[in-house]
Design a protein around this motif. Structure first.
Motif, PDB file in Angstrom:
ATOM      1  N   HIS A 100       0.805  -1.219   0.000  1.00  0.00           N
ATOM      2  CA  HIS A 100       0.000   0.000   0.000  1.00  0.00           C
ATOM      3  C   HIS A 100       0.841   1.273   0.000  1.00  0.00           C
ATOM      4  O   HIS A 100       0.334   2.348   0.328  1.00  0.00           O
ATOM      5  CB  HIS A 100      -0.934   0.009   1.217  1.00  0.00           C
ATOM      6  CG  HIS A 100      -1.823  -1.185   1.297  1.00  0.00           C
ATOM      7  ND1 HIS A 100      -2.759  -1.490   0.325  1.00  0.00           N
ATOM      8  CD2 HIS A 100      -1.893  -2.182   2.216  1.00  0.00           C
ATOM      9  CE1 HIS A 100      -3.385  -2.605   0.653  1.00  0.00           C
ATOM     10  NE2 HIS A 100      -2.875  -3.050   1.783  1.00  0.00           N
ATOM     11  N   SER A 101       2.108   1.160  -0.351  1.00  0.00           N
ATOM     12  CA  SER A 101       2.968   2.340  -0.374  1.00  0.00           C
ATOM     13  C   SER A 101       4.078   2.125  -1.386  1.00  0.00           C
ATOM     14  O   SER A 101       4.271   1.010  -1.881  1.00  0.00           O
ATOM     15  CB  SER A 101       3.573   2.596   1.014  1.00  0.00           C
ATOM     16  OG  SER A 101       4.435   1.539   1.386  1.00  0.00           O
ATOM     17  N   LEU A 102       4.797   3.200  -1.683  1.00  0.00           N
ATOM     18  CA  LEU A 102       5.879   3.111  -2.658  1.00  0.00           C
ATOM     19  C   LEU A 102       7.203   2.799  -1.969  1.00  0.00           C
ATOM     20  O   LEU A 102       8.204   3.494  -2.122  1.00  0.00           O
ATOM     21  CB  LEU A 102       5.966   4.412  -3.464  1.00  0.00           C
ATOM     22  CG  LEU A 102       4.788   4.646  -4.411  1.00  0.00           C
ATOM     23  CD1 LEU A 102       4.952   5.959  -5.164  1.00  0.00           C
ATOM     24  CD2 LEU A 102       4.634   3.499  -5.397  1.00  0.00           C
ATOM     25  N   LEU A 103       7.182   1.725  -1.194  1.00  0.00           N
ATOM     26  CA  LEU A 103       8.405   1.167  -0.620  1.00  0.00           C
ATOM     27  C   LEU A 103       8.853   0.002  -1.491  1.00  0.00           C
ATOM     28  O   LEU A 103       8.043  -0.838  -1.899  1.00  0.00           O
ATOM     29  CB  LEU A 103       8.173   0.667   0.803  1.00  0.00           C
ATOM     30  CG  LEU A 103       8.154   1.667   1.952  1.00  0.00           C
ATOM     31  CD1 LEU A 103       7.942   0.932   3.268  1.00  0.00           C
ATOM     32  CD2 LEU A 103       9.437   2.483   2.010  1.00  0.00           C
ATOM     33  N   LEU A 104      10.143  -0.072  -1.763  1.00  0.00           N
ATOM     34  CA  LEU A 104      10.721  -1.157  -2.544  1.00  0.00           C
ATOM     35  C   LEU A 104      11.862  -1.777  -1.752  1.00  0.00           C
ATOM     36  O   LEU A 104      12.710  -1.056  -1.205  1.00  0.00           O
ATOM     37  CB  LEU A 104      11.252  -0.626  -3.882  1.00  0.00           C
ATOM     38  CG  LEU A 104      12.073  -1.601  -4.741  1.00  0.00           C
ATOM     39  CD1 LEU A 104      11.190  -2.714  -5.298  1.00  0.00           C
ATOM     40  CD2 LEU A 104      12.783  -0.861  -5.864  1.00  0.00           C
ATOM     41  N   ALA A 105      11.886  -3.098  -1.670  1.00  0.00           N
ATOM     42  CA  ALA A 105      13.009  -3.814  -1.052  1.00  0.00           C
ATOM     43  C   ALA A 105      13.743  -4.592  -2.126  1.00  0.00           C
ATOM     44  O   ALA A 105      13.114  -5.226  -2.990  1.00  0.00           O
ATOM     45  CB  ALA A 105      12.514  -4.763   0.036  1.00  0.00           C
TER      46      ALA A 105
END
Length: 484
Positions: free
Chosen positions: A292-297
């Motif tokens: 639900h967010s623009l976090l990338l791992a």
């Protein structure tokens, strides 16, 4: 803008997979563990790491609720964990006993798929933790899987290059040869796209493979039609095999990781490259977006996991669709690329000097001891030697990504061209430094077979070293590589 906000370095071996829930990040590794972090501050949860597998953990995934986590391993098992306290809820043994390479929950949490090295695929009932259906891909190992947003269909990818669409009765609906050298990963966007020709609602799917490519497909799931797969385009920003791909939660971005050590983020609709991330120092093996967010791992063989915060898309590198793209080997580097390479190799103090002399990638590869001394005025003999050593390594890597390197010349551990091959007691040849590091970490098993090594003696493979040298000379004479 892509901002690196956290680097996690808790794993002691290659990172194989990353997965998000709405509140946690999970990572798994060759070190046999699964680690779970809170998204609030990226601290590791008290019960982490999860230790239950006896061999390398290849894949991990959260259930849609985030309350359970599945992980699968070379040990032939898929373990289901309770993410609230780290309890082991079930151990699902692959019926064939084969190493399990991939696992995925269905979107409505009814099923869990596990796919194995022998091509077997099992659909588990999540509520009973029992095998519901099973099948086999026709050739190769099963290495990739993605569910349709409705959960009634799923796609698998195999090492022989096929993509296969299955329904929840384990019926094969469609089979497509996608990547000549093998599929490595696939993902399906959760957002539908309109298709005027068929007046239907399709989804976009991405697949990546050993052929250095990412292919984007339109995929249709319909009970009355079965499954349909239509090719859209190819993204070719990488210069080496692509090992991972993932859509953002809104379907607007696609991230990929590669043997070339880069992470590339594309705009899905146009194929434009939005960001190229170069912070990993080894092959990038995993990438995952938060739900639900623009976090990338992103995870890598460098044992690190990088967490990135992305903001609004800003195309910065042109169109990456196959017919318009150019592979970015070192020969094609700009002066800024050379500056980034210098910083990554510990030569940040030389950036100004190299820029003042307009050193781009081609100039860098052509530098010699004389030009470093006479033209760049680098007086330190030790510094010149270090620079030339790193340039020589870069030249070899440029060869590796410019032409098809015979597989027997690549180290099985690093998958890089060997410089000093040795034969281990298992009969396989490895780069000396790589196998020595393997053994020094108190691993007495073969990297290839997982069987105990009867001896730790390493014998120089002079025949192979000469063959590699002759091959490199041949490439130089044919004009396919940068001159040495």
């Amino acid at each position: 803008m892509a901002t690196l906000i956290r680097t996690l370095t808790d794993h002691s071996d290659d990172v194989n997979c990353c997965a998000f829930s709405s509140s946690c990040l999970a990572t798994c590794s060759l070190d046999k563990t699964v680690r779970i972090y809170s998204l609030n501050d990226f601290t590791e949860l008290p019960y982490s790491p999860l230790k239950g597998h006896t061999y390398a953990v290849h894949c991990c995934c959260f259930s849609p609720s985030g309350h359970t986590l599945a992980s699968c391993s070379t040990d032939g098992a898929t373990i289901v964990w309770d993410t609230r306290d780290g309890r082991m809820l079930a151990v699902l043994e692959q019926p064939t006993g084969s190493p399990v390479r991939v696992c995925r929950f269905s979107p409505e949490s009814s099923y869990l798929v596990s796919g194995a090295a022998d091509g077997s695929v099992v659909l588990w009932n999540v509520h009973s933790m029992k095998c519901y259906r099973s099948g086999n891909v026709k050739d190769g190992s099963l290495v990739a899987c993605a569910f349709s947003p409705c959960g009634n269909f799923f796609v698998t990818g195999s090492s022989c290059g096929d993509l296969t669409i299955w329904d929840d009765k384990m019926r094969c609906l469609c089979n497509e040869k996608a990547h000549d050298l093998g599929v490595t990963c696939c993902d399906i966007s959760s957002h539908p796209v309109s298709d005027d020709e068929h007046a239907s609602r399709y989804f976009q799917m991405a697949s990546c493979g050993q052929d250095n490519k990412i292919k984007v497909w339109f995929i249709l799931f319909a009970d009355f039609l079965g499954g349909e797969l239509r090719y859209k385009c190819t993204l070719s920003g990488h210069s080496a095999p692509v090992l991972a791909c993932a859509f953002s939660y809104d379907g607007q971005m696609l991230a990929s990781g590669s043997v070339d050590k880069y992470v590339i983020i594309y705009e899905t609709n146009t194929g434009n490259i939005l960001h190229t991330l170069s912070q990993h120092t080894r092959y990038v093996t995993a990438c995952a977006f938060a739900p639900h967010s623009l976090l990338l791992a992103t995870g890598s063989m460098d044992k690190a996991v990088h967490v990135w915060q992305l903001d609004n898309k800003q195309p910065c590198a042109g169109n990456a669709i196959e017919k318009d793209s150019k592979i970015r080997t070192a020969e094609n580097w700009s002066e800024d690329d050379v500056s980034a390479w210098l910083c990554a190799r510990g030569f940040a103090e030389l950036v100004g000097l190299f820029k003042a002399n307009n050193i781009d990638g081609k100039e860098l590869l052509n530098l010699t001891r004389e030009s470093l001394t006479n033209e760049l005025k680098i007086e330190s003999l030790g510094l010149r030697s270090k620079i030339l050593q790193k340039i020589e390594e870069l030249r070899i890597k440029t060869v590796s990504v410019s032409v098809a390197v015979p597989d027997e010349f690549l180290c099985p551990i690093t998958r890089e061209l060997m410089k000093d091959p040795v034969i281990a007691a298992d009969g396989y040849s490895y780069e000396k430094e790589a196998i020595e590091n393997w053994i020094s970490n108190k691993r007495r098993s073969s990297p290839m077979t997982n069987l105990p090594l009867p001896s730790l003696v390493l014998t120089p493979n002079r025949t192979l070293k000469m063959a590699i040298s002759r091959w490199l000379e041949t490439q130089q004479k044919c004009g396919e590589t940068t001159s040495f």
